[in-house]
Design a protein around this motif. Sequence first.
Motif, PDB file in Angstrom:
ATOM      1  N   ALA A 323      14.964  -3.187   6.652  1.00  0.00           N
ATOM      2  CA  ALA A 323      14.177  -3.007   5.420  1.00  0.00           C
ATOM      3  C   ALA A 323      13.049  -2.007   5.674  1.00  0.00           C
ATOM      4  O   ALA A 323      12.745  -1.156   4.833  1.00  0.00           O
ATOM      5  CB  ALA A 323      13.616  -4.346   4.945  1.00  0.00           C
ATOM      6  N   HIS A 324      12.435  -2.096   6.851  1.00  0.00           N
ATOM      7  CA  HIS A 324      11.326  -1.193   7.199  1.00  0.00           C
ATOM      8  C   HIS A 324      11.817   0.260   7.277  1.00  0.00           C
ATOM      9  O   HIS A 324      11.264   1.148   6.630  1.00  0.00           O
ATOM     10  CB  HIS A 324      10.715  -1.635   8.529  1.00  0.00           C
ATOM     11  CG  HIS A 324       9.596  -0.752   9.002  1.00  0.00           C
ATOM     12  ND1 HIS A 324       8.277  -1.045   8.768  1.00  0.00           N
ATOM     13  CD2 HIS A 324       9.596   0.425   9.667  1.00  0.00           C
ATOM     14  CE1 HIS A 324       7.512  -0.084   9.271  1.00  0.00           C
ATOM     15  NE2 HIS A 324       8.298   0.820   9.831  1.00  0.00           N
ATOM     16  N   GLU A 325      12.860   0.483   8.048  1.00  0.00           N
ATOM     17  CA  GLU A 325      13.320   1.872   8.232  1.00  0.00           C
ATOM     18  C   GLU A 325      13.872   2.435   6.924  1.00  0.00           C
ATOM     19  O   GLU A 325      13.691   3.609   6.614  1.00  0.00           O
ATOM     20  CB  GLU A 325      14.356   1.961   9.362  1.00  0.00           C
ATOM     21  CG  GLU A 325      13.905   1.406  10.719  1.00  0.00           C
ATOM     22  CD  GLU A 325      12.537   1.883  11.193  1.00  0.00           C
ATOM     23  OE1 GLU A 325      12.087   2.968  10.775  1.00  0.00           O
ATOM     24  OE2 GLU A 325      11.894   1.150  11.977  1.00  0.00           O
ATOM     25  N   LEU A 326      14.535   1.596   6.154  1.00  0.00           N
ATOM     26  CA  LEU A 326      15.022   2.024   4.842  1.00  0.00           C
ATOM     27  C   LEU A 326      13.851   2.412   3.938  1.00  0.00           C
ATOM     28  O   LEU A 326      13.889   3.426   3.237  1.00  0.00           O
ATOM     29  CB  LEU A 326      15.842   0.897   4.210  1.00  0.00           C
ATOM     30  CG  LEU A 326      16.235   1.097   2.745  1.00  0.00           C
ATOM     31  CD1 LEU A 326      17.216   2.260   2.600  1.00  0.00           C
ATOM     32  CD2 LEU A 326      16.833  -0.192   2.170  1.00  0.00           C
ATOM     33  N   ALA A 327      12.786   1.606   3.961  1.00  0.00           N
ATOM     34  CA  ALA A 327      11.619   1.884   3.113  1.00  0.00           C
ATOM     35  C   ALA A 327      11.017   3.256   3.434  1.00  0.00           C
ATOM     36  O   ALA A 327      10.498   3.936   2.553  1.00  0.00           O
ATOM     37  CB  ALA A 327      10.569   0.783   3.287  1.00  0.00           C
ATOM     38  N   HIS A 328      11.123   3.664   4.701  1.00  0.00           N
ATOM     39  CA  HIS A 328      10.632   4.998   5.065  1.00  0.00           C
ATOM     40  C   HIS A 328      11.370   6.102   4.301  1.00  0.00           C
ATOM     41  O   HIS A 328      10.873   7.232   4.240  1.00  0.00           O
ATOM     42  CB  HIS A 328      10.817   5.241   6.564  1.00  0.00           C
ATOM     43  CG  HIS A 328       9.677   4.791   7.430  1.00  0.00           C
ATOM     44  ND1 HIS A 328       8.376   5.178   7.225  1.00  0.00           N
ATOM     45  CD2 HIS A 328       9.662   3.990   8.533  1.00  0.00           C
ATOM     46  CE1 HIS A 328       7.602   4.643   8.168  1.00  0.00           C
ATOM     47  NE2 HIS A 328       8.363   3.910   8.972  1.00  0.00           N
ATOM     48  N   SER A 329      12.530   5.821   3.753  1.00  0.00           N
ATOM     49  CA  SER A 329      13.232   6.841   2.971  1.00  0.00           C
ATOM     50  C   SER A 329      12.383   7.281   1.784  1.00  0.00           C
ATOM     51  O   SER A 329      12.629   8.332   1.193  1.00  0.00           O
ATOM     52  CB  SER A 329      14.579   6.321   2.468  1.00  0.00           C
ATOM     53  OG  SER A 329      15.349   5.808   3.533  1.00  0.00           O
ATOM     54  N   ASN A 346       2.168   6.749   6.285  1.00  0.00           N
ATOM     55  CA  ASN A 346       3.584   6.462   6.560  1.00  0.00           C
ATOM     56  C   ASN A 346       3.806   4.961   6.780  1.00  0.00           C
ATOM     57  O   ASN A 346       4.628   4.335   6.130  1.00  0.00           O
ATOM     58  CB  ASN A 346       4.043   7.189   7.828  1.00  0.00           C
ATOM     59  CG  ASN A 346       4.567   8.594   7.548  1.00  0.00           C
ATOM     60  OD1 ASN A 346       4.282   9.168   6.504  1.00  0.00           O
ATOM     61  ND2 ASN A 346       5.321   9.131   8.487  1.00  0.00           N
ATOM     62  N   GLU A 347       3.070   4.411   7.740  1.00  0.00           N
ATOM     63  CA  GLU A 347       3.432   3.068   8.216  1.00  0.00           C
ATOM     64  C   GLU A 347       2.874   1.929   7.358  1.00  0.00           C
ATOM     65  O   GLU A 347       3.553   0.927   7.141  1.00  0.00           O
ATOM     66  CB  GLU A 347       3.046   2.895   9.686  1.00  0.00           C
ATOM     67  CG  GLU A 347       3.779   3.844  10.639  1.00  0.00           C
ATOM     68  CD  GLU A 347       5.302   3.694  10.629  1.00  0.00           C
ATOM     69  OE1 GLU A 347       5.814   2.655  10.164  1.00  0.00           O
ATOM     70  OE2 GLU A 347       5.986   4.637  11.087  1.00  0.00           O
ATOM     71  N   GLY A 348       1.638   2.074   6.887  1.00  0.00           N
ATOM     72  CA  GLY A 348       1.071   1.008   6.055  1.00  0.00           C
ATOM     73  C   GLY A 348       1.869   0.843   4.770  1.00  0.00           C
ATOM     74  O   GLY A 348       2.217  -0.273   4.364  1.00  0.00           O
ATOM     75  N   PHE A 349       2.202   1.980   4.141  1.00  0.00           N
ATOM     76  CA  PHE A 349       3.015   1.930   2.922  1.00  0.00           C
ATOM     77  C   PHE A 349       4.381   1.338   3.219  1.00  0.00           C
ATOM     78  O   PHE A 349       4.967   0.631   2.396  1.00  0.00           O
ATOM     79  CB  PHE A 349       3.190   3.344   2.341  1.00  0.00           C
ATOM     80  CG  PHE A 349       2.041   3.803   1.489  1.00  0.00           C
ATOM     81  CD1 PHE A 349       0.783   3.992   2.035  1.00  0.00           C
ATOM     82  CD2 PHE A 349       2.213   4.046   0.132  1.00  0.00           C
ATOM     83  CE1 PHE A 349      -0.281   4.412   1.257  1.00  0.00           C
ATOM     84  CE2 PHE A 349       1.152   4.462  -0.663  1.00  0.00           C
ATOM     85  CZ  PHE A 349      -0.093   4.652  -0.095  1.00  0.00           C
ATOM     86  N   THR A 350       4.913   1.675   4.391  1.00  0.00           N
ATOM     87  CA  THR A 350       6.258   1.210   4.719  1.00  0.00           C
ATOM     88  C   THR A 350       6.279  -0.295   4.982  1.00  0.00           C
ATOM     89  O   THR A 350       7.213  -0.987   4.569  1.00  0.00           O
ATOM     90  CB  THR A 350       6.815   2.004   5.909  1.00  0.00           C
ATOM     91  OG1 THR A 350       6.910   3.374   5.517  1.00  0.00           O
ATOM     92  CG2 THR A 350       8.185   1.502   6.324  1.00  0.00           C
ATOM     93  N   VAL A 351       5.248  -0.812   5.638  1.00  0.00           N
ATOM     94  CA  VAL A 351       5.211  -2.266   5.854  1.00  0.00           C
ATOM     95  C   VAL A 351       5.079  -2.977   4.506  1.00  0.00           C
ATOM     96  O   VAL A 351       5.732  -3.994   4.256  1.00  0.00           O
ATOM     97  CB  VAL A 351       4.073  -2.671   6.818  1.00  0.00           C
ATOM     98  CG1 VAL A 351       3.955  -4.183   6.906  1.00  0.00           C
ATOM     99  CG2 VAL A 351       4.340  -2.084   8.210  1.00  0.00           C
ATOM    100  N   ALA A 411      -2.406   0.951  11.886  1.00  0.00           N
ATOM    101  CA  ALA A 411      -1.740   1.734  10.829  1.00  0.00           C
ATOM    102  C   ALA A 411      -0.767   0.849  10.048  1.00  0.00           C
ATOM    103  O   ALA A 411      -0.685   0.932   8.818  1.00  0.00           O
ATOM    104  CB  ALA A 411      -0.992   2.906  11.451  1.00  0.00           C
ATOM    105  N   TYR A 412      -0.064  -0.021  10.745  1.00  0.00           N
ATOM    106  CA  TYR A 412       0.971  -0.850  10.117  1.00  0.00           C
ATOM    107  C   TYR A 412       0.347  -1.991   9.302  1.00  0.00           C
ATOM    108  O   TYR A 412       0.555  -2.098   8.106  1.00  0.00           O
ATOM    109  CB  TYR A 412       1.879  -1.462  11.191  1.00  0.00           C
ATOM    110  CG  TYR A 412       2.791  -0.470  11.865  1.00  0.00           C
ATOM    111  CD1 TYR A 412       2.323   0.337  12.900  1.00  0.00           C
ATOM    112  CD2 TYR A 412       4.117  -0.334  11.488  1.00  0.00           C
ATOM    113  CE1 TYR A 412       3.153   1.244  13.534  1.00  0.00           C
ATOM    114  CE2 TYR A 412       4.966   0.576  12.115  1.00  0.00           C
ATOM    115  CZ  TYR A 412       4.476   1.365  13.138  1.00  0.00           C
ATOM    116  OH  TYR A 412       5.303   2.256  13.744  1.00  0.00           O
ATOM    117  N   ASP A 413      -0.379  -2.860   9.984  1.00  0.00           N
ATOM    118  CA  ASP A 413      -0.742  -4.136   9.351  1.00  0.00           C
ATOM    119  C   ASP A 413      -2.081  -4.084   8.622  1.00  0.00           C
ATOM    120  O   ASP A 413      -2.251  -4.756   7.613  1.00  0.00           O
ATOM    121  CB  ASP A 413      -0.709  -5.250  10.404  1.00  0.00           C
ATOM    122  CG  ASP A 413       0.706  -5.440  10.945  1.00  0.00           C
ATOM    123  OD1 ASP A 413       1.619  -5.660  10.140  1.00  0.00           O
ATOM    124  OD2 ASP A 413       0.904  -5.319  12.170  1.00  0.00           O
TER     125      ASP A 413
END
Length: 631
Positions: A323-329, A346-351, A411-413
């Motif tokens: 789901a995470h890597e797909l969301a990066h699309s 990139n990462e905050g939005f993706t999480v 960046a992520y959480d």
Amino acid sequence: MARIPELHLVASLLFALPALLCACAGTPPPAPPVAAAAPAPPAVDDPHSSARPQEVAVEHLALDLTVDFDRKQLAGRASLRLRNPAGATRLYLDTRDLEIRRVLLDSGTEARFTLGDPQPHLGRELAVEIAPGTRTVHVDYATSPEAAALQWLEPRQTSGEQPFLFTQSQAILARTWIPLQDTPGVRATYEATIRVPPGFLALMSAENPTAKSADGVYRFRMPQPVPSYLLALAVGDLAFRPLGDRAGVYAEPAVVERAAWELADTPKMIQAAEKLYGPYRWGRYDVLVLPPSFPFGGMENPRLTFATPTILAGDRSLVALVAHELAHSWSGNLVTNATWNDFWLNEGFTVYFENRIMEAIYGRPYSEMLAALGRGDLLETIEELGAESPDTRLKLDLAGRDPDDGVTDVAYDKGYLLLRRIEEVVGRPRFDKFLRSYFERHAFGSMDTETFLGLLDRELLAEQAELRDEVRQWVYQPGLPATAPQPRADAFAKVEAQAQAFAAGTAAAALQTQGWSTHEWLHFLRSLPSPVAADRMADLDQTFKLSESGNSEVLAAWLEKVIASSYAPAYPALERFLTGMGRRKFLQPLYTALAKSPAGAELALRIYEKARPGYHAVSRQTIDKILDWRG
Ligand code: BES
Ligand code: ZN
């Protein structure tokens, strides 16, 4: 009393299995919609690149490379088509550890070029003299066997009998296998001819084959413009299984059935993602499950996510990674951080997006467990970095440093919690509408933090001056604001009660663990005190078979407890895990904990000496630092 399901041991992936040949035919997907106009040159300077794309920008890349497993070398030509509106007479490229053999202009005149001195982390600037009207620059070059993006695997590091090659370009490693403008602010379309020995399949972040070619020559096309960090190549004995009509999985023949079973929900995830934030713009979505040394959980290479085999738990419990890597699309690949200082975009939005996909498919209680675990990780990271550390700000300052230093849970959480905070204040319907239009209007472009804050103010927070200020605090101040949302994982309260009961002396067999998911087990292990006495560790291990868990996340959490408790009977399991896979997220905390424990430092070095040759350069760099490794 429940037991953790007995699943495939990660380490077993290291053992060679007879290679099976597969020639699965697949229908080529319809051509995806392509970005209409050429992307604008970036508005901000990238401290990690020598390119000056405001002067001349590469708009298309054509690669012709031969893969030589014996020499551990890629050699051939990169042809760069330029956009040079002001008639500049010099093109600046990024390179690192490349042998530049010759540079030609357009139809063949040899060009003068200079290679700058090597700079730490950045490599060498390649300056090419061009004419104002030069359309294409051809660079003949070869990679070094030490190229940091490339990992050349021996057959014993695969589950088959052939060698294997894969790349990891993010953040600034593309320049170690291609001379280019290695900055996320520049996008180019690409095509490639890749020549491999017969019997191998080659795959890229592009339109891909599903079966081996007879002559070992593969041609690729990526019609959507992508930043350099999304260039990717893998070569090995690979097979394909479809998962519905626009998704599929590639893996070594011995792994591919297991991978296809584990990732069966991928088509549902694509559907859920599109329903949230608009059409998937890349045609197909496939996942390549790599051998265990892959240094990341996943990498969002367009059209072809690269993934670690450590997500193959046998019960589909670790698929949030897909789901995470797909969301990066959308977040990352469509709208890309302008520089690595804006990595949280990139990462905050993706999480955030990942969590919404998980909620849509598996329900809110499930996604709240994931969010709660992420918040716990973040608090730990902030404590380690120090609540005043500049690296706990969302907007980073990585000039003069390796951008890899910015890859933390912040960046992520923290990024996730900020977006969730905005959602909670403005309401989900308004926030979703904002995000949907954000992805659409900035598709195939780059985004820096300041531009984002400006459009957030105008489009969503015009009436909310207080929140506008609060958002700036999140972005520019260290630590975690007191308003940070608290995910509600009701199931975790019961888990905590069991952890307390165990701490108070209840035998492991008397704990109520029936029906616990991976996430409940993770929370249980993290909720235990440290250290745990040896007899109690033995009770846990005998009752729940934790040292033999085939669930990599559960095993890693258990092994952290093993180190914190100096529980020697589980050290063989620890050594098997550390030598059996190379995923940095697991290696880093385990080596760190070992290095800190008095008896562990020596063990860490002994294990690392054995394991290091099997790790990717990205993981080696991190662990070298932790152990102060000098070889
Ligand atoms: N793009 C990242 C991996 C990455 C980040 C590589 C920075 C190099 C530099 C990828 O999308 C990612 O975040 N992977 C995570 C998994 C995820 C579920 C949090 C990982 O590898 O652990
Ligand atoms: Zn990511």
